[in-house]
Enzyme design. Structure first.
Site, PDB file in Angstrom:
ATOM      1  N   ASP A   1      49.983  22.218 -29.577  1.00 18.91           N
ATOM      2  CA  ASP A   1      49.266  21.790 -30.779  1.00 18.91           C
ATOM      3  C   ASP A   1      48.682  22.911 -31.637  1.00 18.91           C
ATOM      4  OD1 ASP A   1      49.637  19.000 -30.570  1.00 18.91           O
ATOM      5  OD2 ASP A   1      48.160  18.925 -28.953  1.00 18.91           O
TER       6      ASP A   1
ATOM      7  N   ASP B   1      56.575  15.343 -31.845  1.00 13.58           N
ATOM      8  CA  ASP B   1      55.452  15.875 -32.633  1.00 13.58           C
ATOM      9  C   ASP B   1      55.530  17.411 -32.756  1.00 13.58           C
ATOM     10  OD1 ASP B   1      55.095  13.734 -30.803  1.00 13.58           O
ATOM     11  OD2 ASP B   1      52.959  13.614 -31.188  1.00 13.58           O
TER      12      ASP B   1
END
Ligand code: GLY
Length: 401
Positions: free
Chosen positions: A113, A175
């Protein structure tokens, strides 16, 4: 409001308005007003706004630590609002919140992330200010993210913690595509050539393993770390292993479009288009998806405004790369219809709370953030507005800054 009534009202709203006269300035002004309301009550830069849950009298953000995957979106929103308003006070706040994330890079990377966290914050900061401190932190972030690359598989290990928790040797989630932008940027700004190769390899292997025949994407692919082969296609946040999780499909559309921009690789453009085509084909007529396209009782299922915002922003860029005029129109007009729907009273937070948007779904199987205001919906919504504004002003979705 019952979801089906919401849908019908929106369908009516959308069919009555035309994309050519969508008032992007008024929506950007609305974002500025909501941002100022949030800034008036937020102060601690170690706490980043994440969500405002529904069903409560709550108007203010629930905040989260700088180490949460969503921490970069609030500073990113401040940068987009600054880009539009050129308001020095908003710039000052954008700088404060972006710098507050710098310690994130001092930790060893333990998930993918970092791109979301650092590129949305310092990436926008560097683009708009050119200040060296942002460049330095971005280059360090890229090096840190690259440590998760496994060359036997050819992708970044998205969630290393799952090795112990689930026994997955190596996993990649769709993602993760968004985080490649940080690596491409770093490779052009003084980082090593390896960073480009890592991002390229990740996109290529993902394009070969993460999609089904109809170009719907699965959320998670598990790989072995001996031969680097795919073991399984699974879901984590979607309804089922074989379902089309709305935000996952959104990440795919946006991510492969961005990878085409950065590499010129025609197969990435093709994947982005195929992922967009199946999404648009299955979309309800009001242009906002339910949280997963394959849930039973679709009409009663919670919507996901965040997926609509990500797709709208991605489609504006995609429409600028395709050659076929009919496709350009489909992608562009669909993006505008999504933005119109999100800007309608049914999806605007307005007086309800300080966010921009209502009705996003974070993690339905977990029972968390359902029908909520979520910070990444706001980030991609204001990004889509900024991109549309640029297109109206100079014909291009991306910034020259
Ligand atoms: N990247 C996590 C999510 O989309 O919820």
């Amino acid at each position: 409001m019952k979801k089906c009534i919401l849908g019908s009202l929106l369908a009516l709203f959308c069919s009555c308005s035309s994309h050519s006269n969508f008032d992007v300035a008024s929506s950007l002004n609305y974002c500025e007003e909501q941002t100022l309301k949030s800034l008036a009550v937020l102060n601690d830069t170690t706490l980043m706004p994440r969500n405002i849950l529904s069903g409560e009298e709550q108007k203010q953000w629930n905040c989260t630590s700088i180490y949460d995957w969503t921490s970069g979106f609030w500073p990113g929103i401040l940068w987009y609002v600054y880009e539009y308003t050129r308001d020095d006070e908003i710039k000052k706040q954008a700088e404060r919140y972006s710098s507050a994330l710098f310690p994130v890079v001092d930790r060893k990377a333990d998930n993918h992330d970092l791109g979301f966290m650092m590129f949305c914050s310092s990436g926008n900061a560097y683009r708009l200010t050119g200040e060296q401190k942002y460049k330095e932190i971005l280059l360090r972030s890229a090096d840190s993210l690259a440590t998760l690359f496994d060359k036997r598989v050819g992708t970044i290990h998205s969630w290393p913690g799952m090795r112990k928790q689930k026994g997955w040797p190596h996993n990649t989630i769709i993602d993760n595509m968004l985080n490649l932008e940080l690596l491409f940027w770093a490779s052009k700004n003084g980082g090593g050539k390896d960073l480009y190769n890592i991002a390229y390899s990740h996109a290529l292997v993902t394009s070969q393993n993460q999609f089904r025949e109809d170009y719907s994407t699965c959320h998670v692919v598990v790989y072995d770390t001996i031969g680097g082969k795919r073991i399984s296609q699974l879901t984590h946040q979607g309804y089922a292993d074989k379902s089309m999780w709305a935000r996952g499909q959104a990440w795919a559309i946006y991510g492969f479009t961005m990878c085409y921009r950065e590499t010129g690789e025609p197969s990435f453009l093709e994947v982005a288009q195929k992922a967009a085509d199946i999404y648009l084909k299955r979309l309800p007529e009001d242009y906002i998806p339910c949280w997963d396209f394959d849930v039973p009782n679709l009409l009663d299922a919670p919507r996901d405004a965040s997926a609509a915002a990500v797709v709208a922003s991605g489609l504006l860029e995609l429409s600028s790369y395709v050659k076929d005029k009919a496709k350009v129109d489909t992608y562009f007009n669909s993006a505008v219809k999504m933005i119109e729907a999100l800007s309608s009273p049914a999806y605007r937070s307005g007086q309800n709370n300080n966010a921009f948007l209502l009705h996003s779904t974070g993690h339905k199987p977990n029972g968390t953030e359902i029908d909520a205001s979520i910070i990444y919906a706001d980030y991609y919504y204001v990004e889509a507005l900024i991109r549309l504004n640029r297109i109206y002003n100079n014909g291009k979705p991306n910034s020259d800054e």
